[in-house]
Design an enzyme around this catalytic site. Structure first.
Site, short mmCIF file in Angstrom:
data_model
loop_
_atom_site.label_atom_id
_atom_site.label_comp_id
_atom_site.label_asym_id
_atom_site.label_seq_id
_atom_site.Cartn_x
_atom_site.Cartn_y
_atom_site.Cartn_z
CE LYS A 195 -2.10 -1.04 3.90
NZ LYS A 195 -1.34 -2.29 4.21
NE ARG A 250 -4.46 -1.20 10.05
CZ ARG A 250 -3.35 -0.80 9.45
NH1 ARG A 250 -3.31 0.33 8.81
NH2 ARG A 250 -2.30 -1.55 9.50
NE ARG A 274 7.73 -2.51 6.25
CZ ARG A 274 6.44 -2.34 6.47
NH1 ARG A 274 5.69 -1.81 5.54
NH2 ARG A 274 5.91 -2.72 7.60
NE ARG A 303 6.35 -0.26 10.17
CZ ARG A 303 5.20 -0.25 9.49
NH1 ARG A 303 5.10 0.45 8.36
NH2 ARG A 303 4.16 -0.93 9.92
NE ARG A 347 2.19 -4.77 11.14
CZ ARG A 347 3.24 -4.67 10.31
NH1 ARG A 347 4.39 -5.22 10.63
NH2 ARG A 347 3.12 -4.02 9.19
#
Ligand code: AP5
Length: 221
Positions: free
Chosen positions: A15, A90, A129, A162, A173
């Protein structure tokens, strides 16, 4: 023409990667709720400290705080021509609050593309990531490395991993997405706004599909 979009998809679907490109191409704002929380956290606001407790467990920040923060952000000048919402809404509660706030302004969401990616691939993407500390641009150590190791291509800030990209938080998550965000697919489908995009392609191919699906007066190539 006004352009208001919601980019839906699970954690790691791409996203953020696509929202930056879409917003640049269309000259509209990129509004990412996760980035806003991380910004608050970075400067130590009360909202940031509250959000931290939820984010590090992979839970959602309560709707009232999240809705207020995002609605304030989309009232800023750079969002007057439109925006891509990334990570918001969300929950169905957030979606109805957004619709209600827009209705009061005589506005509505135009499209809600859903980037679909399978669970195994999501885990691969999130665990590799890296994110820019300055502009939040996402990178991947294998699929999308920066030109210079550890440095953002766009703003030259350093890049970092992160806290919520640890394996146990990634799992939480993904569970949170299944339980609380999947119902939004039906919500936007019933409004005729949902567009399914195959997210398991190269970044450029996903961008092309998104552009074709949205095609705001040819603004997206
Ligand atoms: P948030 O920051 O929104 O995280 P997320 O939704 O979990 O999404 P991600 O940023 O992890 O993934 P993405 O889909 O943007 O993928 P990306 O482009 O980076 O939220 C974090 C937390 O904040 C939440 O857990 C919650 O606590 C809180 N929060 C935020 N919004 C909230 C809300 N509305 N309500 C309540 N709480 C909220 O890509 C991932 C990786 O894949 C990158 O490395 C990238 O380079 C790579 N990649 C991207 N596309 C491709 C591709 N096509 N092929 C190969 N690799 C790719």
């Amino acid at each position: 023409m006004s352009k208001r979009m919601i980019l839906l998809g699970p954690p790691g679907a791409g996203k953020g990667t696509q929202a930056v490109i879409m917003a640049d191409n269309a000259g509209i704002a990129h509004v990412a709720s996760g980035d806003l929380f991380r910004k608050h956290l970075g400067v130590g606001t009360e909202l940031g400290l509250i959000a931290k407790g939820y984010m590090e467990k992979g839970d959602l920040v309560p709707d009232d705080l999240t809705v207020r923060m995002v609605l304030e952000r989309i009232r800023e000048d750079d969002a007057s021509e439109g925006y891509v919402l990334d990570g918001f809404p969300r929950t169905v509660g957030q979606a109805t609050a957004l619709d209600q706030a827009l209705l009061e302004l005589g506005q509505s969401i135009d499209k809600a593309p859903l980037i679909e990616v399978g669970k195994q691939e999501l885990i691969r993407r999130l665990s590799g990531r890296w994110v820019c500390r300055g502009c939040q641009a996402p990178y991947h150590e294998i699929f999308n490395p920066p030109r210079k190791v550890g440095i953002c291509d766009k703003c030259s800030s350093d890049i970092y991993q992160r806290e919520d990209d640890k394996p146990e938080v990634i799992a939480a998550r993904l569970d949170t997405y299944e339980a609380q965000t999947i119902p939004l697919i039906e919500y936007y489908q019933s409004q005729g706004k949902l567009i399914r995009i195959n997210g398991e392609q190269e970044v450029e191919a996903v961008t092309t599909d998104l552009g074709n699906a949205i095609s705001f007066n040819g603004s997206f190539s």
